[in-house]
Enzyme design. Structure first.
Site, mmCIF file in Angstrom:
data_model
loop_
_atom_site.group_PDB
_atom_site.id
_atom_site.type_symbol
_atom_site.label_atom_id
_atom_site.label_comp_id
_atom_site.label_asym_id
_atom_site.label_seq_id
_atom_site.Cartn_x
_atom_site.Cartn_y
_atom_site.Cartn_z
ATOM 1 N N ALA A 128 0.789 55.414 76.934
ATOM 2 C CA ALA A 128 1.671 56.102 75.992
ATOM 3 C C ALA A 128 1.444 55.690 74.550
ATOM 4 O O ALA A 128 2.317 55.870 73.712
ATOM 5 C CB ALA A 128 3.125 55.852 76.381
ATOM 6 N N ASN A 196 3.842 48.471 79.636
ATOM 7 C CA ASN A 196 2.470 48.511 80.136
ATOM 8 C C ASN A 196 1.473 48.747 79.011
ATOM 9 O O ASN A 196 0.315 48.321 79.088
ATOM 10 C CB ASN A 196 2.327 49.608 81.200
ATOM 11 N N HIS A 226 5.876 53.868 69.896
ATOM 12 C CA HIS A 226 5.012 52.686 69.807
ATOM 13 C C HIS A 226 4.275 52.725 68.470
ATOM 14 O O HIS A 226 3.581 53.697 68.172
ATOM 15 C CB HIS A 226 3.993 52.677 70.945
#
Length: 275
Positions: A128, A196, A226
């Protein structure tokens, strides 16, 4: 196995939100080069329900052993305490593996070496976060520091052991609150279902001791985001990814699932764009 000439048998280990979406995409994205031949979940009802939505019959398996013998490529989508053992066993059986629980392999040198030794492919999707291709390229030179700031909605941290141990009352959070700040190893251990991407970045850059991870939440956050900054010999790179959460699993970004599907699609392609 010659992936150009043979139809690859795909086994899905874990038939929850992520495994199910990947399974449903295979015929559409991989065409005649792949077929789902095995489904296994510790909850048999999940695998049986998934089969109803697939154009394949008699693919539900009663054990992990049956799944292994029925596939050439295994998709790991379980994030279980024994995930490392599960993947090791697949590699020993010379099966290619796509892993979703990347955090389990942060100290995965032995797993990577095993893949080489067995002649098996270990596929790690970008997940992601944007910029993994650039991080890998930058790693060929000197990297000075890597900073990842992750922001997620409050409900994404429900049932998190780290939050519970520190008695953080999520319902009392009214503004942006930093839940964690530290190294990548601790981040992955404390937030195994949320971060992750940090493990993927660490494996890509090879300088995990120079990584700093910050995780925060707020009731105002509606998406998973992010922010990645990499500084090194190549220059400076910054990316920001704002992800819609996966409709079936609020702890996972939808882009992470799409990234896995793209990794599978690229597995069959002669032309590959990006590093």
């Amino acid at each position: 196995m010659d992936r150009k000439k043979s139809k690859v048998r795909v086994g899905i280990l874990g038939c929850g939100a992520i495994g199910s979406r990947i399974a449903r995409s295979i015929k559409r994205e991989c065409g005649d080069r792949a077929t789902v031949t095995a489904l296994f979940d510790i909850n048999p009802a999940k695998s049986k329900d998934l089969q109803k939505h697939l154009p394949y019959k008699n693919i539900v398996k009663r054990s992990y052993s049956q799944l292994l013998t029925s596939c050439d490529l295994m998709v790991e989508a379980v994030n279980a305490p024994d995930t490392r053992t599960i993947v090791r066993r697949a590699l020993l059986a010379k099966k290619d593996v796509l892993v979703m629980s990347v955090g389990k392999f942060l100290d995965g040198g032995s797993i990577i070496k095993m893949a080489y030794k067995q002649g098996a492919r270990l596929l790690i999707p970008s997940g992601a976060v944007a910029g993994i291709d650039a991080v890998k390229a930058a790693a060929l030179g000197r990297i000075e520091r890597v900073t990842l700031t992750t922001r997620k909605p409050v409900y994404g941290f429900n049932d998190n052991a780290y939050v519970q141990k520190r008695r953080i009352n999520l319902s009392q959070i009214k503004k942006e609150t930093v839940l964690f700040e530290g190294g990548v190893r601790e981040a992955v251990q404390c937030f195994p279902q949320n971060i992750n991407v940090a493990a993927t970045i660490a494996l890509a850059c090879g300088v995990r001791d120079k990584m700093r991870i910050r995780i925060s939440t707020s009731p105002e956050f509606k998406v998973n985001s992010h922010e990645l900054e990499v500084v090194g010999e190549f220059g400076r790179m910054t990316t920001k990814t704002e992800n819609v959460v996966c409709p079936d699993n609020p702890k996972t970004s939808f882009l992470a699932v799409l990234s896995a599907v793209q990794a599978l699609k690229q597995y069959f392609q002669e032309v590959k764009i990006g590093t």
